[in-house]
Motif scaffolding. Sequence first.
Motif, short mmCIF file in Angstrom:
data_model
loop_
_atom_site.label_atom_id
_atom_site.label_comp_id
_atom_site.label_asym_id
_atom_site.label_seq_id
_atom_site.Cartn_x
_atom_site.Cartn_y
_atom_site.Cartn_z
N LEU A 14 54.13 19.05 126.26
CA LEU A 14 53.56 19.26 124.93
C LEU A 14 54.50 20.05 124.03
O LEU A 14 54.61 19.77 122.83
CB LEU A 14 52.20 19.97 125.04
N ALA A 15 55.21 21.04 124.61
CA ALA A 15 56.15 21.83 123.81
C ALA A 15 57.26 20.94 123.25
O ALA A 15 57.57 20.98 122.05
CB ALA A 15 56.75 22.95 124.68
N ALA A 65 66.47 2.39 115.29
CA ALA A 65 66.10 2.37 116.71
C ALA A 65 67.03 3.27 117.53
O ALA A 65 66.58 3.96 118.45
CB ALA A 65 66.16 0.93 117.24
N ILE A 66 68.31 3.28 117.18
CA ILE A 66 69.27 4.13 117.91
C ILE A 66 68.95 5.60 117.74
O ILE A 66 68.97 6.38 118.70
CB ILE A 66 70.71 3.81 117.42
N LYS A 67 68.62 6.01 116.50
CA LYS A 67 68.30 7.43 116.26
C LYS A 67 67.06 7.86 117.04
O LYS A 67 67.01 8.95 117.61
CB LYS A 67 68.12 7.67 114.76
N TYR A 68 66.06 6.97 117.09
CA TYR A 68 64.86 7.28 117.87
C TYR A 68 65.20 7.37 119.36
O TYR A 68 64.72 8.23 120.08
CB TYR A 68 63.77 6.23 117.63
N GLN A 69 66.07 6.46 119.81
CA GLN A 69 66.39 6.43 121.24
C GLN A 69 67.15 7.69 121.66
O GLN A 69 66.91 8.24 122.74
CB GLN A 69 67.22 5.19 121.57
N ILE A 70 68.09 8.13 120.81
CA ILE A 70 68.81 9.38 121.12
C ILE A 70 67.83 10.53 121.21
O ILE A 70 67.88 11.35 122.15
CB ILE A 70 69.88 9.65 120.04
N THR A 71 66.90 10.59 120.26
CA THR A 71 65.88 11.65 120.27
C THR A 71 65.06 11.62 121.55
O THR A 71 64.84 12.65 122.21
CB THR A 71 64.93 11.48 119.06
N ILE A 72 64.63 10.41 121.93
CA ILE A 72 63.77 10.27 123.11
C ILE A 72 64.53 10.66 124.39
O ILE A 72 63.98 11.35 125.26
CB ILE A 72 63.25 8.82 123.22
N MET A 73 65.77 10.23 124.50
CA MET A 73 66.52 10.52 125.73
C MET A 73 66.76 12.02 125.90
O MET A 73 66.67 12.55 127.01
CB MET A 73 67.85 9.76 125.74
N ILE A 74 67.07 12.70 124.79
CA ILE A 74 67.24 14.16 124.88
C ILE A 74 65.91 14.82 125.24
O ILE A 74 65.86 15.72 126.09
CB ILE A 74 67.80 14.71 123.56
N ALA A 75 64.83 14.35 124.60
CA ALA A 75 63.50 14.92 124.89
C ALA A 75 63.12 14.69 126.35
O ALA A 75 62.55 15.58 127.02
CB ALA A 75 62.45 14.30 123.96
N ILE A 76 63.43 13.49 126.88
CA ILE A 76 63.11 13.19 128.28
C ILE A 76 63.88 14.11 129.22
O ILE A 76 63.32 14.67 130.17
CB ILE A 76 63.43 11.70 128.58
#
Length: 264
Positions: free
Chosen positions: A105-106, A218-229
């Motif tokens: 959640l954080a 899509a690339i910007k979202y993917q970079i965000t998601i991978m770092i968040a993961i």
Amino acid sequence: MPIYDISYTSLIFCFFLLAIPIFISRKIRLGLERNTMEAVFRMSIQLFFAGIFLNFIFDLNNGLLNLTWVGMMIFFASYTAIKSADLNVKKLLVPIILAIAFSNLAVLLYVNKFVINLENLLDARYLIPIGGMLLGNTLRGNVVGIGNFYSDIKRNENRYLYSLSLGAGRYEAVLPYLRKSLKAAVKPTLANISSIGIVSLPGMMTGQILGGASPLVAIKYQITIMIAIYVSTLMSSTLSILTTLKTAFDEYGLVNKELYGKRI
């Protein structure tokens, strides 16, 4: 850019592809025919009902309801992680729920607020899909992390007890096992991050492109998601192990025997 829907008739053609693994399984006698059909049937039913509920939740878009849905996902992810690691669910469920809930959640709310800049942090279109991706990877990390941690201590019990007998505290004695387990927990995520764009195009990016979004968006979202993961996987695996130390060990620093292999 038009979005091509998949009709139910076309979906049946997709199921025809399963004839290939079933043929290979029968030819080589892998014995995977029944498991394959059960897994695909279970996946289809689960996704069908998830689609119905998510359609309703997305239309309603109530913050409390969205958060409740994510809470259910956290509960099932925690339960599955403990069960898959073959540990005592009753003893570890509460600390692992807290660890997974806090870390996911954080990171999720941070991304919604400071990266995507949402006005409504609990918007269903972002909270549930991104939360699902974080939790899916967190689950894999926790299965490896807590599973390796407690199985390593059990396998090296004499060495662990020897450390205690030399005057090491409980945290000092478990520190080598903690380091090793956390490295194993995040190693697949790191390998995945370093190969994206060359070896594979991940699901979220592919989905956005198929949905008509620009590849650059899509690339910007993917970079965000991978770092968040990566952050949520390491955070939750670390917190899951540290928060279970109190219930998994007795006052003398010994592991409770009933921790292993007892499921509910």
